[in-house]
Motif scaffolding. Structure first.
Motif, mmCIF file in Angstrom:
data_model
loop_
_atom_site.group_PDB
_atom_site.id
_atom_site.type_symbol
_atom_site.label_atom_id
_atom_site.label_comp_id
_atom_site.label_asym_id
_atom_site.label_seq_id
_atom_site.Cartn_x
_atom_site.Cartn_y
_atom_site.Cartn_z
ATOM 1 N N LEU A 89 0.881 -1.157 0.000
ATOM 2 C CA LEU A 89 0.000 0.000 0.000
ATOM 3 C C LEU A 89 0.924 1.214 0.000
ATOM 4 O O LEU A 89 1.697 1.409 0.941
ATOM 5 C CB LEU A 89 -0.884 0.012 1.247
ATOM 6 C CG LEU A 89 -1.752 -1.233 1.464
ATOM 7 C CD1 LEU A 89 -2.445 -1.161 2.820
ATOM 8 C CD2 LEU A 89 -2.756 -1.398 0.342
ATOM 9 N N VAL A 90 0.889 1.995 -1.059
ATOM 10 C CA VAL A 90 1.789 3.133 -1.211
ATOM 11 C C VAL A 90 1.026 4.406 -0.854
ATOM 12 O O VAL A 90 -0.106 4.602 -1.289
ATOM 13 C CB VAL A 90 2.335 3.214 -2.653
ATOM 14 C CG1 VAL A 90 3.347 4.345 -2.788
ATOM 15 C CG2 VAL A 90 2.963 1.882 -3.065
ATOM 16 N N PHE A 91 1.676 5.264 -0.056
ATOM 17 C CA PHE A 91 1.028 6.471 0.465
ATOM 18 C C PHE A 91 1.765 7.734 0.067
ATOM 19 O O PHE A 91 2.970 7.723 -0.138
ATOM 20 C CB PHE A 91 1.022 6.473 2.008
ATOM 21 C CG PHE A 91 0.537 5.216 2.627
ATOM 22 C CD1 PHE A 91 -0.791 4.859 2.554
ATOM 23 C CD2 PHE A 91 1.409 4.374 3.298
ATOM 24 C CE1 PHE A 91 -1.246 3.686 3.135
ATOM 25 C CE2 PHE A 91 0.968 3.208 3.885
ATOM 26 C CZ PHE A 91 -0.366 2.864 3.807
ATOM 27 N N ASP A 92 1.024 8.819 0.085
ATOM 28 C CA ASP A 92 1.621 10.137 0.086
ATOM 29 C C ASP A 92 2.297 10.279 1.452
ATOM 30 O O ASP A 92 1.722 9.855 2.462
ATOM 31 C CB ASP A 92 0.517 11.183 -0.094
ATOM 32 C CG ASP A 92 1.038 12.604 -0.079
ATOM 33 O OD1 ASP A 92 2.043 12.874 -0.752
ATOM 34 O OD2 ASP A 92 0.425 13.436 0.619
ATOM 35 N N SER A 93 3.492 10.813 1.514
ATOM 36 C CA SER A 93 4.206 10.865 2.795
ATOM 37 C C SER A 93 3.619 11.909 3.757
ATOM 38 O O SER A 93 3.930 11.898 4.940
ATOM 39 C CB SER A 93 5.693 11.126 2.578
ATOM 40 O OG SER A 93 5.883 12.340 1.898
ATOM 41 N N ARG A 94 2.746 12.776 3.269
ATOM 42 C CA ARG A 94 2.128 13.801 4.122
ATOM 43 C C ARG A 94 1.068 13.166 5.018
ATOM 44 O O ARG A 94 0.199 12.437 4.559
ATOM 45 C CB ARG A 94 1.489 14.871 3.251
ATOM 46 C CG ARG A 94 0.849 15.980 4.033
ATOM 47 C CD ARG A 94 0.360 17.100 3.087
ATOM 48 N NE ARG A 94 -0.539 17.958 3.814
ATOM 49 C CZ ARG A 94 -1.863 17.888 3.741
ATOM 50 N NH1 ARG A 94 -2.438 17.006 2.960
ATOM 51 N NH2 ARG A 94 -2.620 18.704 4.442
ATOM 52 N N ILE A 95 1.140 13.464 6.300
ATOM 53 C CA ILE A 95 0.159 12.987 7.272
ATOM 54 C C ILE A 95 -0.861 14.096 7.519
ATOM 55 O O ILE A 95 -0.491 15.245 7.743
ATOM 56 C CB ILE A 95 0.844 12.592 8.600
ATOM 57 C CG1 ILE A 95 1.704 11.352 8.383
ATOM 58 C CG2 ILE A 95 -0.187 12.356 9.685
ATOM 59 C CD1 ILE A 95 2.480 10.931 9.610
ATOM 60 N N VAL A 96 -2.145 13.719 7.447
ATOM 61 C CA VAL A 96 -3.230 14.668 7.701
ATOM 62 C C VAL A 96 -3.857 14.301 9.049
ATOM 63 O O VAL A 96 -4.311 13.172 9.240
ATOM 64 C CB VAL A 96 -4.292 14.587 6.580
ATOM 65 C CG1 VAL A 96 -5.456 15.529 6.876
ATOM 66 C CG2 VAL A 96 -3.669 14.881 5.223
ATOM 67 N N LEU A 97 -3.863 15.243 9.982
ATOM 68 C CA LEU A 97 -4.493 15.005 11.283
ATOM 69 C C LEU A 97 -5.998 14.918 11.117
ATOM 70 O O LEU A 97 -6.590 15.627 10.304
ATOM 71 C CB LEU A 97 -4.155 16.129 12.259
ATOM 72 C CG LEU A 97 -2.690 16.275 12.642
ATOM 73 C CD1 LEU A 97 -2.501 17.504 13.529
ATOM 74 C CD2 LEU A 97 -2.185 15.034 13.330
ATOM 75 N N THR A 98 -6.617 14.021 11.896
ATOM 76 C CA THR A 98 -8.072 13.872 11.869
ATOM 77 C C THR A 98 -8.617 14.023 13.278
ATOM 78 O O THR A 98 -7.867 13.983 14.258
ATOM 79 C CB THR A 98 -8.481 12.482 11.330
ATOM 80 O OG1 THR A 98 -8.035 11.480 12.243
ATOM 81 C CG2 THR A 98 -7.930 12.234 9.943
ATOM 82 N N GLU A 99 -9.926 14.173 13.345
ATOM 83 C CA GLU A 99 -10.567 14.085 14.654
ATOM 84 C C GLU A 99 -10.276 12.700 15.201
ATOM 85 O O GLU A 99 -10.154 11.742 14.439
ATOM 86 C CB GLU A 99 -12.077 14.273 14.520
ATOM 87 C CG GLU A 99 -12.477 15.658 14.122
ATOM 88 C CD GLU A 99 -13.980 15.805 13.982
ATOM 89 O OE1 GLU A 99 -14.681 14.782 13.801
ATOM 90 O OE2 GLU A 99 -14.453 16.947 14.045
ATOM 91 N N TRP A 100 -10.162 12.595 16.500
ATOM 92 C CA TRP A 100 -9.911 11.290 17.106
ATOM 93 C C TRP A 100 -11.202 10.483 17.104
ATOM 94 O O TRP A 100 -12.281 11.004 17.388
ATOM 95 C CB TRP A 100 -9.374 11.455 18.509
ATOM 96 C CG TRP A 100 -7.922 11.854 18.533
ATOM 97 C CD1 TRP A 100 -7.254 12.546 17.557
ATOM 98 C CD2 TRP A 100 -6.991 11.590 19.559
ATOM 99 N NE1 TRP A 100 -5.954 12.726 17.928
ATOM 100 C CE2 TRP A 100 -5.758 12.148 19.169
ATOM 101 C CE3 TRP A 100 -7.064 10.954 20.775
ATOM 102 C CZ2 TRP A 100 -4.620 12.074 19.934
ATOM 103 C CZ3 TRP A 100 -5.925 10.887 21.552
ATOM 104 C CH2 TRP A 100 -4.717 11.438 21.135
ATOM 105 N N GLN A 101 -11.057 9.212 16.769
ATOM 106 C CA GLN A 101 -12.192 8.297 16.746
ATOM 107 C C GLN A 101 -11.750 6.994 17.393
ATOM 108 O O GLN A 101 -10.836 6.338 16.885
ATOM 109 C CB GLN A 101 -12.632 8.072 15.297
ATOM 110 C CG GLN A 101 -13.879 7.245 15.134
ATOM 111 C CD GLN A 101 -14.187 7.042 13.664
ATOM 112 O OE1 GLN A 101 -13.529 6.250 13.012
ATOM 113 N NE2 GLN A 101 -15.183 7.767 13.166
#
Length: 146
Positions: A89-101
């Protein structure tokens, strides 16, 4: 319509820990003369590839809560040296913060419908909680305050 995945982020204690691990891995790839890209190898191959690559992300569960996501850029099935089918699974290296769930532990990954995915945190409207130390964020989340 995009479809997402959700997966446990084993070994990371915080989003910052995950980001540091990604940066170190990309630096090692550059140092080895390889093309730097962030990926995760899994044994199961998603059957819904086209939906996942139509804007889908992998949502990371860190310490019992979905906390961030990374956009999926490719899904590459392959066979390893032992003859076992696997997938990158290849990802964009940028991490996007989300609401905690909150999420209970599970094995592998799961599909996640867009309607069930936590919203992204906008740095301008998040109230600044994302700048709190990871330990404090975790404690506040356990108390139901995040």
């Amino acid at each position: 319509m995009a479809l997402h995945l959700v997966k446990l982020c084993v070994g990371a204690d915080s989003v910052e820990d995950l980001q540091g691990w990604i940066e170190a891995r990309l630096d090692a790839m550059r140092g080895a003369g390889e093309t730097p890209e962030h990926f995760h190898t899994t044994r199961m191959i998603p059957k819904r590839r086209d939906e996942l690559l139509d804007g889908g992300s992998l949502y990371w569960v860190i310490k019992g809560n979905v906390q961030c996501r990374q956009r999926l850029t490719d899904i590459r099935p392959f066979t390893d040296k032992q003859g076992v089918s696997r997938c990158r699974l290849v990802f964009d290296s940028r991490i996007v913060l989300t609401e905690w769930q909150p999420r209970r532990a599970f094995q592998g990954w799961r599909y996640l419908q867009p309607k069930d995915a936590p919203r992204d945190i906008d740095d301008r409207s998040g109230g600044g909680w994302q700048t709190l130390p990871p330990e404090l964020r975790r404690e506040l989340a356990e108390l139901g305050l995040l």
